[in-house]
Design a protein around this motif. Sequence first.
Motif, PDB file in Angstrom:
ATOM      1  N   ALA A   1       0.834  -1.203   0.000  1.00  0.00           N
ATOM      2  CA  ALA A   1       0.000   0.000   0.000  1.00  0.00           C
ATOM      3  C   ALA A   1       0.873   1.260   0.000  1.00  0.00           C
ATOM      4  O   ALA A   1       0.612   2.216  -0.746  1.00  0.00           O
ATOM      5  N   ALA A   2       1.923   1.271   0.810  1.00  0.00           N
ATOM      6  CA  ALA A   2       2.817   2.422   0.853  1.00  0.00           C
ATOM      7  C   ALA A   2       3.605   2.551  -0.454  1.00  0.00           C
ATOM      8  O   ALA A   2       3.862   3.662  -0.927  1.00  0.00           O
ATOM      9  N   PHE A   3       3.965   1.430  -1.057  1.00  0.00           N
ATOM     10  CA  PHE A   3       4.679   1.442  -2.339  1.00  0.00           C
ATOM     11  C   PHE A   3       3.777   2.035  -3.426  1.00  0.00           C
ATOM     12  O   PHE A   3       4.234   2.781  -4.285  1.00  0.00           O
ATOM     13  N   LYS A   4       2.483   1.739  -3.349  1.00  0.00           N
ATOM     14  CA  LYS A   4       1.523   2.339  -4.286  1.00  0.00           C
ATOM     15  C   LYS A   4       1.445   3.850  -4.084  1.00  0.00           C
ATOM     16  O   LYS A   4       1.352   4.612  -5.051  1.00  0.00           O
ATOM     17  N   ARG A   5       1.508   4.303  -2.835  1.00  0.00           N
ATOM     18  CA  ARG A   5       1.502   5.747  -2.574  1.00  0.00           C
ATOM     19  C   ARG A   5       2.756   6.401  -3.151  1.00  0.00           C
ATOM     20  O   ARG A   5       2.695   7.503  -3.712  1.00  0.00           O
ATOM     21  N   ALA A   6       3.884   5.719  -3.031  1.00  0.00           N
ATOM     22  CA  ALA A   6       5.124   6.239  -3.617  1.00  0.00           C
ATOM     23  C   ALA A   6       4.997   6.340  -5.131  1.00  0.00           C
ATOM     24  O   ALA A   6       5.397   7.336  -5.732  1.00  0.00           O
ATOM     25  N   ALA A   7       4.421   5.317  -5.748  1.00  0.00           N
ATOM     26  CA  ALA A   7       4.238   5.329  -7.205  1.00  0.00           C
ATOM     27  C   ALA A   7       3.332   6.475  -7.629  1.00  0.00           C
ATOM     28  O   ALA A   7       3.574   7.127  -8.657  1.00  0.00           O
ATOM     29  N   ALA A   8       2.305   6.758  -6.850  1.00  0.00           N
ATOM     30  CA  ALA A   8       1.405   7.871  -7.162  1.00  0.00           C
ATOM     31  C   ALA A   8       2.152   9.202  -7.098  1.00  0.00           C
ATOM     32  O   ALA A   8       1.945  10.077  -7.944  1.00  0.00           O
ATOM     33  N   GLN A   9       3.031   9.357  -6.110  1.00  0.00           N
ATOM     34  CA  GLN A   9       3.850  10.574  -6.014  1.00  0.00           C
ATOM     35  C   GLN A   9       4.785  10.666  -7.205  1.00  0.00           C
ATOM     36  O   GLN A   9       4.973  11.743  -7.774  1.00  0.00           O
ATOM     37  N   CYS A  10       5.376   9.551  -7.591  1.00  0.00           N
ATOM     38  CA  CYS A  10       6.253   9.535  -8.757  1.00  0.00           C
ATOM     39  C   CYS A  10       5.512   9.989 -10.004  1.00  0.00           C
ATOM     40  O   CYS A  10       6.070  10.672 -10.865  1.00  0.00           O
TER      41      CYS A  10
END
Length: 154
Positions: free
Chosen positions: A139-148
């Motif tokens: 879930a946190a990795f998905k948030r990072a991808a969204a920021q990217c």
Amino acid sequence: MRTRKFTKTLVTFTALAAITGGGLVTAGTAAGAPAENRAVAGESVAPLAVNNLGLTIEEAKHIQRALANSWNYTGPIDGLLGVESWQALQRTLANSYGYTGAIDGIAGPNTIKALQQYLADRYGYTGAIDGIAGPATTAAFKRAAAQCATSGYC
């Protein structure tokens, strides 16, 4: 009546032969199994080539673009986090998040621990820093991808 008795005797005899002979059902299953279903020695198994760690293809492309912008990722922007992508991630994690392992492109426990530390510092990961990529990590990795996706950097 005679046919029924003969059939019953034949079935009984076959069952006894199977039991005493090690079992007809299992006698040829290992030898007759297709090659792709047979067990192999551990040293002949390669690590998983692609590990998106729960990201969709589009989300993984965002990560790859950010890695290309900052961490010398020169591989394809294909949304498949393979060896080259993980090597770039490992370089990133070694720079600031405690990764000390080899830059080998394998998303093993040490890589995941450093990723979890990065996600805890920047993307609200609150789980254990244990090297196990569970639902909170993804879930946190998905948030990072969204920021990217929005900034081009993570």
